[in-house]
Design a protein around this motif. Sequence first.
Motif, mmCIF file in Angstrom:
data_model
loop_
_atom_site.group_PDB
_atom_site.id
_atom_site.type_symbol
_atom_site.label_atom_id
_atom_site.label_comp_id
_atom_site.label_asym_id
_atom_site.label_seq_id
_atom_site.Cartn_x
_atom_site.Cartn_y
_atom_site.Cartn_z
ATOM 1 N N VAL A 1 -71.734 42.021 123.156
ATOM 2 C CA VAL A 1 -71.920 41.727 121.729
ATOM 3 C C VAL A 1 -71.053 42.668 120.898
ATOM 4 O O VAL A 1 -70.141 42.234 120.203
ATOM 5 N N THR B 1 -71.282 44.004 112.050
ATOM 6 C CA THR B 1 -70.929 42.594 112.230
ATOM 7 C C THR B 1 -71.269 41.776 111.000
ATOM 8 O O THR B 1 -70.444 41.000 110.509
ATOM 9 N N TYR B 2 -72.476 41.936 110.497
ATOM 10 C CA TYR B 2 -72.857 41.161 109.308
ATOM 11 C C TYR B 2 -71.960 41.524 108.132
ATOM 12 O O TYR B 2 -71.552 40.651 107.349
ATOM 13 N N VAL C 1 -67.379 41.285 119.484
ATOM 14 C CA VAL C 1 -67.367 40.937 118.066
ATOM 15 C C VAL C 1 -66.562 41.958 117.267
ATOM 16 O O VAL C 1 -65.657 41.616 116.511
ATOM 17 N N MET D 1 -71.838 36.352 119.575
ATOM 18 C CA MET D 1 -73.057 36.095 118.815
ATOM 19 C C MET D 1 -74.071 35.317 119.636
ATOM 20 O O MET D 1 -75.276 35.544 119.526
#
Lengths: 139, 567, 193
Positions: free
Chosen positions: B93, B415-416, B97, B43
């Motif tokens: 990223v 990811t969110y 993640v 992140m």
Amino acid sequence: MADHAHSPSDAGHEGHDAHPHVNYWRVYWLLVGLLCVSVIGPMFGVKVVTIITAFGVAAYKAYLVAKNFMHVNLEKPFVTYLLLTVVVFMLLFFAGTAPDVMKREGTRWTKPEWVRAHEEALAHPPAPVTHGEHAPAAH
Amino acid sequence: MAHAPVAHEAGHGGHHAEPGFWSKYVFSTDHKMIAMQYMFTGMALALVGGFMAYAFRMQNAFPGINVPGFGMVSPNEYNALVTNHGTIMIFWVAMPVLVAAFGNFLIPLMLGCDDMVFPRINRLSYQVFLLSAVVLIASLFVHGGGFAGAWTAYPPLSAKPQYSLTPLGSSLWVVAVALEFVAFLLGGINFVTTAMNSRAPGMKMYDIPMVVWMIVIASILFMASVGPLIAGAVMLFMDQNIGTAFFDPDRGGDPILWQHLFWFFGHPEVYVVLLPATGIVAEIITVFSRKKLFAYKTVLYTVFGTGVLSFTVWAHHQFIAGIDPRMANVFTITTLLISVPIAEMMFVYVATLYGGSITLSTPMLWALSFIATFLIGGVTGIFLGASGADIFLHDTYFVLAHFHYTFFPIAIIGTYAGVTFWYPKMFGRMLNETLGKIHFWGTFLGFNGIFIPLFLTGVAGDHRRIWSYGLFPEQSTQLLVDLRVFATCSMLFMLAFQPIFIFNFFWSLRRGEKAGPNPWRANTLEWQAPSPPPHGNFAELPRVYRGPYEYSHPDRKEDYWPQNAPA
Amino acid sequence: MSAATRPIANTRSAAGVPTGRLAVWWVVASEVVIFGGLLGSYLMHRLAHDQWSVQAANTNTWIGAFNTLVLLSSSLAAVLGHQAALRGDGPKAARQLYLTMLGGATFVVVKAFEWTHEIHEGFTITSNTFWSFYYTAAGLHALHVIGGVIIMAFVAAEAKKNLELHRVELIGIYWHFVDIVWIFLFPLLYIAK
């Protein structure tokens, strides 16, 4: 902790012990013999023979090592499938790449340096070079 | 690293004293801590990659502008920004993640075991990864600046210093990428072995949650495809530094070889990041529609098939590079074919939602937006997969908009979605729903506002990686300028909402509503452990009696049925 | 890592293959793709450049064959070590591993002499793309040999004390794979001229 060879995680090993062990020395001498064959092969000067002895032998030797030393045949089948699959992927890579990389000229392109080197080699049949300084400029 | 300390219970014979700061946070072998390390590093680098996008989009829309916070963007800097934006977003990223962080956190928990099978190799993989990130950041500051030859690093631009203008930067870039590959090979072996061997008693193949399957298959795809590129990276590094001629056509090499080596990996790589994201979405939509996953086995076999097929499509990235046109035919067919299983997966997700008892929580909003935006990405890919159309569209902004409509759902929305869904489990607190929804809408609308105009500019002929269209009169029409400005303003709009998430994340760590073990009333095993799980995960390792998606079962009073609840 | 701190995850075996061995097979699979990519690239170039036979004639087939013999012998030692480990004879397994390591070391030393000679003759890594591939492929392989020898040292040290005997087989599988790569490298670089 002392004798870790028989912990539960070695469950698969029982399968190994149950099978009669191959005589590893016999396999070894066979491999050495095949090595001799592959070295002698090119001495006949026939290209096809050389290819067969060099790569056919190599494939068979690899098979012997995989089967007898790595015990692939005693493993769960999934291991064989995994290894075959990655080999197939490599063949796939070769098949997809070779049409571009292996050629000196395509439909609408050439590699000028490659073409030049090839023509030069054709014009002056190569004699084995013994010193790098005298290596022909051809690549 | 600010987050709630992991409770340290005496799990499975824990006769160790409370670990100090360094062994708990820095040198931990606990998969959850390593997951956090990957997640926070990823992140943080997302902020770097995002900042780069900000800088080059400002230059693109307002050529010659003095970008606030960056300064003037020279042509070479522009190229370095787009190169490193792409490289960072994919390798530093999306991968850490989606694959490493979620994989590390979820796999042992969802499988009902206490850790990965090789905890120390796990720790090593993060350390190598961190090193790779340091090397990459270092490459931006050396003499000559960061590598500017596009994330695809085609030689001779990437190999010859007189073209790359930054021999040190480009070498460091290659080294960073190679180290990252090593880190993920190490991690991947851990994931695959753990998933194959360490399942809870009673958990059969079809009882494994879909996200675990996805991450494991993604790891397998990575391990089977990265090899040729590792070979290629070694060859490129040698071309850059030793003077070999692997890719130098003037001296007997072939630059197309690099392209093939790169894309043979590069295409499966996109599935490596896609699969975990689709897995996360699968978990969320089942929980928030209280319905089992429609056609679990079909999805599973589809993913197997997609994985294999993904190895056969790579040269669609090279249609106009001069490859053999007969091979272009082959790759067109395979590329169009691969759209079928992926589309089918999306339809299965829609079928899962159909008739469900839907709750539009923040994770669910993210999951739904994933399906919608990824569908657009996938459909636009079909135009590019047809080699004829690609002749016009290649290297235009149409391509860029296509892959952002796939990568953004994957890397950002995925990811969110995952973070908002598993945050209660990771930190023992609930995120604020209102802030979450505001953040969602700002991001979602902003994202679409960036890339829909770029589809249009692409079809109108905007070429990629152009520092200033002022140099091209036919691309400087008012309409095109307006579209680019709109896209950039949408980006600013979207970026403005991200602090809301950051605030929500850190504020909720301390002030969020305390979460119990299972706030979403879900079935999978991670929700049957405390929030956050202690070292060792489960006080007593669970036994599994059923699949992961037994929601709204007719014989049950409750609308969920945890996997480890006895019949 | 002592058994007391080894995770329980490590002791399960749902796939029917012990965890360590399963992991080694995955390592081998990913290494196949690395070498496959490199050797495939070499092969494509070699097939397109007939004139490379001029350069290739300068590799020493006898040294190559000797090194092949050395690696085959070391593989034999490795599998005999595995046999000993199965019987629970740790010290014998360790001795066989030391022989294997000796084979690996011999291989690397012979290669060092071979390369020194070739470099003195003027065949450097940049003199011709054939030599670039030659040094890169054989060099990557040699790095794997060295890495294998190092790991083997650790495994042998434990095996001598009758500890972690299952690892003898695991490093053996890795070693046999390194041997197989050379089995293909040898004809590619030394015979198919």
